[in-house]
Design a protein around this motif. Structure first.
Motif, PDB file in Angstrom:
ATOM      1  N   PRO A  96      13.727  -0.962  -1.950  1.00 15.66           N
ATOM      2  CA  PRO A  96      12.664  -0.510  -1.043  1.00 15.66           C
ATOM      3  C   PRO A  96      11.771   0.571  -1.647  1.00 15.66           C
ATOM      4  CG  PRO A  96      14.744  -0.709   0.141  1.00 15.66           C
ATOM      5  CD  PRO A  96      15.064  -0.892  -1.316  1.00 15.66           C
ATOM      6  N   ALA A  97      12.363   1.495  -2.440  1.00 11.76           N
ATOM      7  CA  ALA A  97      11.551   2.554  -3.051  1.00 11.76           C
ATOM      8  C   ALA A  97      10.553   1.975  -4.044  1.00 11.76           C
ATOM      9  CB  ALA A  97      12.453   3.576  -3.741  1.00 11.76           C
ATOM     10  N   GLY A  98      10.978   0.987  -4.826  1.00 12.52           N
ATOM     11  CA  GLY A  98      10.075   0.351  -5.778  1.00 12.52           C
ATOM     12  C   GLY A  98       8.959  -0.408  -5.078  1.00 12.52           C
ATOM     13  N   ALA A  99       9.300  -1.125  -4.001  1.00 10.60           N
ATOM     14  CA  ALA A  99       8.285  -1.866  -3.252  1.00 10.60           C
ATOM     15  C   ALA A  99       7.276  -0.920  -2.615  1.00 10.60           C
ATOM     16  CB  ALA A  99       8.956  -2.735  -2.182  1.00 10.60           C
ATOM     17  N   LEU A 100       7.780   0.203  -2.057  1.00 13.78           N
ATOM     18  CA  LEU A 100       6.873   1.174  -1.443  1.00 13.78           C
ATOM     19  C   LEU A 100       5.970   1.788  -2.495  1.00 13.78           C
ATOM     20  CD1 LEU A 100       5.893   2.830   0.945  1.00 13.78           C
ATOM     21  CD2 LEU A 100       7.809   4.405   0.574  1.00 13.78           C
ATOM     22  N   GLU A 101       6.515   2.127  -3.665  1.00 10.77           N
ATOM     23  CA  GLU A 101       5.680   2.713  -4.716  1.00 10.77           C
ATOM     24  C   GLU A 101       4.552   1.775  -5.129  1.00 10.77           C
ATOM     25  OE1 GLU A 101       6.820   5.486  -7.912  1.00 10.77           O
ATOM     26  OE2 GLU A 101       6.738   3.715  -9.206  1.00 10.77           O
ATOM     27  N   ARG A 102       4.856   0.486  -5.278  1.00  8.15           N
ATOM     28  CA  ARG A 102       3.803  -0.466  -5.655  1.00  8.15           C
ATOM     29  C   ARG A 102       2.696  -0.495  -4.608  1.00  8.15           C
ATOM     30  NH1 ARG A 102       8.432  -3.197  -7.446  1.00  8.15           N
ATOM     31  NH2 ARG A 102       8.617  -4.422  -5.528  1.00  8.15           N
ATOM     32  N   ASP A 103       3.072  -0.484  -3.334  1.00  7.03           N
ATOM     33  CA  ASP A 103       2.061  -0.496  -2.267  1.00  7.03           C
ATOM     34  C   ASP A 103       1.243   0.793  -2.264  1.00  7.03           C
ATOM     35  OD1 ASP A 103       2.765  -3.010  -1.410  1.00  7.03           O
ATOM     36  OD2 ASP A 103       4.031  -2.311   0.242  1.00  7.03           O
ATOM     37  N   VAL A 104       1.921   1.931  -2.467  1.00  6.68           N
ATOM     38  CA  VAL A 104       1.215   3.218  -2.460  1.00  6.68           C
ATOM     39  C   VAL A 104       0.212   3.289  -3.609  1.00  6.68           C
ATOM     40  CG1 VAL A 104       1.481   5.703  -2.803  1.00  6.68           C
ATOM     41  CG2 VAL A 104       3.041   4.476  -1.275  1.00  6.68           C
ATOM     42  N   LEU A 105       0.639   2.936  -4.816  1.00  4.38           N
ATOM     43  CA  LEU A 105      -0.264   3.002  -5.966  1.00  4.38           C
ATOM     44  C   LEU A 105      -1.428   2.046  -5.809  1.00  4.38           C
ATOM     45  CD1 LEU A 105       2.235   3.347  -8.955  1.00  4.38           C
ATOM     46  CD2 LEU A 105       1.020   5.135  -7.697  1.00  4.38           C
ATOM     47  N   SER A 106      -1.169   0.868  -5.263  1.00  4.93           N
ATOM     48  CA  SER A 106      -2.248  -0.086  -5.017  1.00  4.93           C
ATOM     49  C   SER A 106      -3.264   0.480  -4.036  1.00  4.93           C
ATOM     50  CB  SER A 106      -1.665  -1.397  -4.485  1.00  4.93           C
ATOM     51  OG  SER A 106      -2.689  -2.313  -4.169  1.00  4.93           O
ATOM     52  N   ALA A 107      -2.768   1.129  -2.972  1.00  2.64           N
ATOM     53  CA  ALA A 107      -3.670   1.713  -1.981  1.00  2.64           C
ATOM     54  C   ALA A 107      -4.476   2.866  -2.573  1.00  2.64           C
ATOM     55  CB  ALA A 107      -2.868   2.196  -0.770  1.00  2.64           C
ATOM     56  N   LEU A 108      -3.836   3.710  -3.378  1.00  2.55           N
ATOM     57  CA  LEU A 108      -4.559   4.837  -3.979  1.00  2.55           C
ATOM     58  C   LEU A 108      -5.640   4.353  -4.940  1.00  2.55           C
ATOM     59  CD1 LEU A 108      -1.656   7.364  -4.716  1.00  2.55           C
ATOM     60  CD2 LEU A 108      -3.222   7.327  -2.767  1.00  2.55           C
ATOM     61  N   ARG A 109      -5.339   3.309  -5.726  1.00  2.00           N
ATOM     62  CA  ARG A 109      -6.339   2.766  -6.649  1.00  2.00           C
ATOM     63  C   ARG A 109      -7.550   2.207  -5.902  1.00  2.00           C
ATOM     64  NH1 ARG A 109      -1.668   0.158  -9.079  1.00  2.00           N
ATOM     65  NH2 ARG A 109      -1.034   1.267 -10.976  1.00  2.00           N
ATOM     66  N   ALA A 110      -7.290   1.572  -4.764  1.00  2.00           N
ATOM     67  CA  ALA A 110      -8.359   0.866  -4.046  1.00  2.00           C
ATOM     68  C   ALA A 110      -9.134   1.764  -3.090  1.00  2.00           C
ATOM     69  CB  ALA A 110      -7.760  -0.316  -3.271  1.00  2.00           C
TER      70      ALA A 110
END
Length: 258
Positions: A96-110
Motif C-alpha cells: 500500500p505504501a508503494g501504491a500511495l507513493e506512485r499516486d502522490v508523485l503522479s499528482a504532484l507532477r501533474a
C-alpha cells in the motif's frame, strides 16, 4: 532522487489590461491526503498516510506515505501554481505504501493549480481536474512564521537553568533546515513536521574539544544532543520556544536572542 515538475501550460485566457490583479493564494499549514484521483484513501490505523506541509516563502515538505520530500512551489501567476523539483529520501516502498507513493508523485507532477476551500486543499491539473484532496491537520503548523528569522538561545536544559554567562547552544530555523551551535561545535540538519509531530534528522556537527571559563561546554553539548534526538513536540509562545518529548522528561527551552 529529484522529481521534475512539468512545464506550465498556457490556457489562452485574456485579462483586460485595466482589471485588478487577482490575489496570490496564501498556503500555510499541514495537510493530509484524503483522496487521490477521485478515490478516497484509507487513513485508519497503520495505513500509510501522505502529507503536505506548506512553509513560509513557498517552501513545501511532506511524505508520500513512504518517502519524505522537500522543495518549493513555482508560481506562474494567480492562476498557476506547481511543484518545483523535489528532494526525496530513497526508501524502497512496496504494498500500500508503494501504491500511495506512485499516486502522490503522479499528482504532484501533474499539478498546475492549487485551490483552498476552508480546511481543504485541492491539487488540480492544467484543465482543472481534481488530482488530490487534502484536509488540514493544523490550520497553521506549529513551526509558523514567528519561528523563522530568529536565533534561539537555550536557557533551560532538562529542567535546569543554564548560566547566562556561559556559551549556550543556539538554533536557527530556515524552512525545513535547522542549524546552530551546541555551545561548542556547529551543527546542521533537517527539521520536519508530519501529522502533528516534529523530528530532527540528518544531523551533522563539527568535532572539536572545547573549554570555557564558565560551565562545561562538552557536558552541555552531550546533554543537548541527546535531548534533541528525542524531541517530537514543539511549543511556541511569544519569544519562547520549547522542544520536548512525549515519552521522556527531556525538555529544551529557548528564548529569542535580542
Amino acid at each position: 532522487m529529484a522529481l521534475a515538475a512539468s512545464p506550465a501550460l498556457s490556457h489562452g485566457s485574456h485579462t483586460h489590461p485595466n482589471a485588478a490583479p487577482k490575489p496570490v493564494l496564501v498556503l500555510e499549514g499541514e495537510f493530509v491526503a484524503t483522496e487521490m484521483r477521485g478515490r478516497p484513501l484509507n487513513r485508519a490505523g497503520q495505513a500509510p498516510k501522505a502529507t503536505l506541509i506548506f512553509l513560509p516563502q513557498d517552501g513545501v515538505s511532506g511524505s508520500t506515505g513512504c518517502n519524505r520530500f522537500s522543495g518549493k512551489l513555482v508560481r506562474g501567476g494567480a492562476e498557476s501554481t506547481r511543484f518545483g523539483p523535489l528532494a526525496m529520501t530513497k526508501m524502497a516502498c512496496t504494498g500500500p505504501a508503494g501504491a500511495l507513493e506512485r499516486d502522490v508523485l503522479s499528482a504532484l507532477r501533474a499539478t498546475h493549480q492549487i485551490r483552498k476551500f476552508g480546511g481543504e486543499v485541492r491539487l488540480l491539473s492544467a484543465n482543472g481536474r481534481v488530482l488530490a484532496r487534502l484536509q488540514t491537520v493544523s490550520a497553521r503548523a506549529e513551526t509558523g512564521p514567528s519561528l523563522y528569522g530568529k536565533s534561539w538561545t537555550l536557557v533551560r536544559l532538562n529542567g535546569q537553568a543554564l548560566d547566562p554567562q556561559s556559551v549556550r547552544p543556539q538554533v536557527r530555523f530556515d524552512g525545513n533546515r535547522i542549524s546552530g551551535t551546541t555551545g561548542c561545535n556547529q551543527f546542521s540538519g533537517t527539521h520536519e513536521r508530519a501529522l502533528g509531530k516534529s523530528r530532527f534528522f540528518n544531523m551533522m556537527q563539527t568535532e572539536r574539544a572545547c573549554l570555557a571559563a564558565v560551565g562545561d561546554p562538552m557536558a552541555v553539548e552531550a546533554a543537548f544532543g541527546a535531548a534533541l534526538s528525542k524531541v517530537d513536540q514543539i511549543s511556541l509562545t511569544a519569544n519562547q520556544l520549547t522542544l520536548k518529548s512525549s515519552t521522556s522528561p527531556d525538555i529544551l527551552v529557548f528564548e529569542a536572542a535580542n
